[in-house]
Enzyme design. Sequence first.
Site, PDB file in Angstrom:
ATOM      1  CG  LEU A  77      -2.147  -1.104   1.459  1.00 15.81           C
ATOM      2  CD1 LEU A  77      -2.746  -1.230   2.366  1.00 15.81           C
ATOM      3  CD2 LEU A  77      -2.907  -0.931   0.317  1.00 15.81           C
ATOM      4  N   GLY A  78       1.730   0.791   0.555  1.00 19.61           N
ATOM      5  CA  GLY A  78       3.203   2.667   0.726  1.00 19.61           C
ATOM      6  C   GLY A  78       4.563   2.027   1.765  1.00 19.61           C
ATOM      7  N   GLY A  80       6.683   3.724   4.398  1.00 19.97           N
ATOM      8  CA  GLY A  80       7.184   4.799   5.470  1.00 19.97           C
ATOM      9  C   GLY A  80       8.377   4.843   6.394  1.00 19.97           C
ATOM     10  N   GLY A  81       8.335   5.632   6.429  1.00 18.98           N
ATOM     11  CA  GLY A  81      10.168   5.810   7.383  1.00 18.98           C
ATOM     12  C   GLY A  81      10.553   5.255   7.795  1.00 18.98           C
ATOM     13  N   GLY A  83       8.522   1.908   7.820  1.00 19.60           N
ATOM     14  CA  GLY A  83       8.884  -0.266   6.525  1.00 19.60           C
ATOM     15  C   GLY A  83       7.699   0.651   5.547  1.00 19.60           C
ATOM     16  CB  SER A  84       6.499  -1.460   3.296  1.00 23.58           C
ATOM     17  OG  SER A  84       8.210  -0.907   2.972  1.00 23.58           O
ATOM     18  CG  ASP A 196       5.899  12.952  11.478  1.00 19.77           C
ATOM     19  OD1 ASP A 196       6.243  14.709  10.740  1.00 19.77           O
ATOM     20  OD2 ASP A 196       6.685  12.259  10.647  1.00 19.77           O
TER      21      ASP A 196
END
Length: 343
Positions: A77-78, A80-81, A83-84, A196
């Site tokens: 799906l995407g 991130g900082g 991990g996936s 964040d």
Amino acid sequence: MKVKSSSVRRVVAILAPVVGFILLSILFLGTYFIRKRRTQQQYEMEMEEEFGELQGTPMRFTFQQLKAATEQFADKLGEGGFGSVFKGQFGDERIAVKRLDRAGQGKKEFSAEVQTIGSIHHINLVRLIGFCAEKSHRLLVYEYMPKGSLDRWIYHQHDNDSPPLNWSTRCKIITHIAKGLAYLHEECMKKIAHLDIKPQNILLDDDFNAKLSDFGLCKLIDRDMSQVFTRMRGTLGYLAPEWLTSQITEKADVYSFGVVVMEVISGRKNLENSRSEESIHLITQLEEKIDCKRRPKMSEVVKVLEGAMNAESNIDHNFVVTSQVYFGAAGNVVSSVPPLASH
Ligand SMILES: *[C@@H]1O[C@H](CO)[C@@H](O)[C@H](O)[C@H]1NC(C)=O
């Protein structure tokens, strides 16, 4: 002969204790190292178990279960900082599984997530269903958010084919973010500063209900402590100016929230490098005196958004001069009159 046998006896008498001592030492050292190794293994197992025994915490998954739930991590799906994120299905529930990088980075963030959103619940926070801490594997399991993150929807050039969001949906999203933050700041046992807040960390369900996600950088603040000292974290463009002095409170989230609101309304990114030098920063187009103490509490923001409180009389917002705001892309988003920035 007699002389010889007596000298042999003397040699044996000297050597026996020496050999005995060496053998004993080896035995000692051997058991010491074996025990040390065993306690280390035990320690690691206890560390793993620690997560499983916490009361009221989310479910614990095995790596095998999550591998099966995501069909060998097939549908990404995407990223991130740390991990996936992969799509999955567990029972009849759709899930999103975040797999942390193996490099060992993100261990701290993993614990922060499990310990914070694992133990708090709110309709405007993404629900942590469970996690996996097995050998070196670290995975987090969330509810699946079908519409993805907010950044896919608000910008003038958004990356999907749907029509731009209308004003009522945009207002609803802003209110939901405010409610999630008000809960973190004012209603939890310990104040939680997310640190964040940005469109990439705000997820949308089928009906465009917004939920905060990604608590890896969050900070718990004791209620009697007004400030935390912490190393720089967060994302450029959403960082409150007080990061420079490193005296951080939950008010840093209020600043980031303000940037997100500006982006949702104007349809452009705060940091946009393709623009001319002086308009790169959306925020610098506001002539501002910066003072985090004068930022409102999130519960006040919620009240104003819901019409239960009057912004004019209750919040001192002289710190923003609104006359120079340039709503560059807003005209492309919808044809209605853009609302005033002070609202
Ligand atoms: C705005 O968009 C939402 C979601 O697409 C839709 O349900 C709603 O009816 C729209 N509202 C207006 C006033 O057009």
